[in-house]
Design a protein around this motif. Sequence first.
Motif, short mmCIF file in Angstrom:
data_model
loop_
_atom_site.label_atom_id
_atom_site.label_comp_id
_atom_site.label_asym_id
_atom_site.label_seq_id
_atom_site.Cartn_x
_atom_site.Cartn_y
_atom_site.Cartn_z
N ALA A 1 -40.85 32.84 0.30
CA ALA A 1 -40.01 32.35 1.39
C ALA A 1 -39.42 30.98 1.05
O ALA A 1 -38.23 30.73 1.27
CB ALA A 1 -40.81 32.29 2.69
N LEU A 2 -40.25 30.12 0.49
CA LEU A 2 -39.78 28.78 0.10
C LEU A 2 -38.69 28.88 -0.95
O LEU A 2 -37.67 28.18 -0.89
CB LEU A 2 -40.95 27.97 -0.51
CG LEU A 2 -41.78 27.17 0.47
CD1 LEU A 2 -43.05 26.67 -0.20
CD2 LEU A 2 -40.98 25.98 1.01
N PHE A 3 -38.93 29.75 -1.92
CA PHE A 3 -37.97 29.95 -3.00
C PHE A 3 -36.65 30.46 -2.44
O PHE A 3 -35.57 29.94 -2.75
CB PHE A 3 -38.53 30.95 -4.01
CG PHE A 3 -37.51 31.42 -5.01
CD1 PHE A 3 -36.87 32.64 -4.85
CD2 PHE A 3 -37.18 30.63 -6.10
CE1 PHE A 3 -35.91 33.07 -5.75
CE2 PHE A 3 -36.22 31.05 -7.01
CZ PHE A 3 -35.59 32.27 -6.83
N LEU A 4 -36.71 31.46 -1.58
CA LEU A 4 -35.50 32.07 -1.05
C LEU A 4 -34.72 31.08 -0.18
O LEU A 4 -33.49 31.02 -0.24
CB LEU A 4 -35.83 33.33 -0.26
CG LEU A 4 -34.65 34.25 0.01
CD1 LEU A 4 -34.04 34.78 -1.28
CD2 LEU A 4 -35.08 35.43 0.88
N ASP A 5 -35.45 30.30 0.61
CA ASP A 5 -34.79 29.29 1.44
C ASP A 5 -33.97 28.33 0.58
O ASP A 5 -32.85 27.95 0.93
CB ASP A 5 -35.82 28.48 2.24
CG ASP A 5 -36.34 29.25 3.44
OD1 ASP A 5 -37.35 28.83 4.03
OD2 ASP A 5 -35.74 30.29 3.81
N LYS A 6 -34.54 27.95 -0.58
CA LYS A 6 -33.81 27.02 -1.46
C LYS A 6 -32.56 27.70 -2.02
O LYS A 6 -31.48 27.12 -2.06
CB LYS A 6 -34.71 26.62 -2.64
CG LYS A 6 -35.28 25.23 -2.49
CD LYS A 6 -36.08 24.83 -3.71
CE LYS A 6 -37.56 24.97 -3.43
NZ LYS A 6 -38.40 24.99 -4.60
#
Lengths: 104, 169
Positions: free
Chosen positions: A94-99
Amino acid sequence: FRFKDSLAQDLCEADLVISHAGAGSCLETLEQGKPLVVVINEKLMNNHQLELAKQLNRDGHVLCCNCSTLVDTLQSMDLSTLKPFPPGRPEKFALFLDKVVGFQ
Amino acid sequence: TGGHTTEILRLLSCLSESYSPRHYIFADSDKMSEAKIRSFEQKRAETFSNSQFTLDRIPRSREVRQSWASSVVTTLYSMLYSLPLTYKRKPDVILCNGPGTCVPVCIAALLLGLLGIKRAIIVYIESICRVETLSLSGKILYYFSDYFIVQWPELKEKYPKSIYLGRIV
């Protein structure tokens, strides 16, 4: 039984699980923290299905055997050597995709 | 199909509600995924009141161990469905994790991007079952996705353009 929608209840009550090397079976069992013996039948399986079972064995999370060595394995196994299997971390995804998408 | 659906729903579990509406595309022969998706979305709706999602089916593009040549034909057939569907949904982001179904959808998205109609970010997450080798979908989409995620370090070594975040499902 031949087929159930979910094995969660049975897994919860089990002390030991003996399973084929299907990924779903392996992962569900490990996530419930149950000791697992994986029986590998090289004749029946797609090669790639073995990859996960072998890696889990290398990492010390499961015991492996084949049909002919199953009885020996069950008699001589030491389940205390099995290491707990930490859960996956979808929050990292999720963190990766948000970035990537620009929500930060 | 089954395992893929379970994995992708786990990936979705931590996404914020900014990722909405969610459009699920799966194979017409898949009997179990619809129930899993509805169950996931129902739970989600308990927390996020304005949750929106759609479900669509396209013909299955390849059976297990189907020959390469006939797979091209069946994939092209699936594209007759995936192209108008992708055009209709115009996704900003496509998340896929390996069933044959993802290939016609991604090709459709790439075409729409090339034609200047809609550019989607394609994120491919290889299944946790893939430790040493990529799936066929993975081998294809390694070159065509924007972000290619693997879940075991050995694959990261073999495929240097991939991204390794550890185990994420």
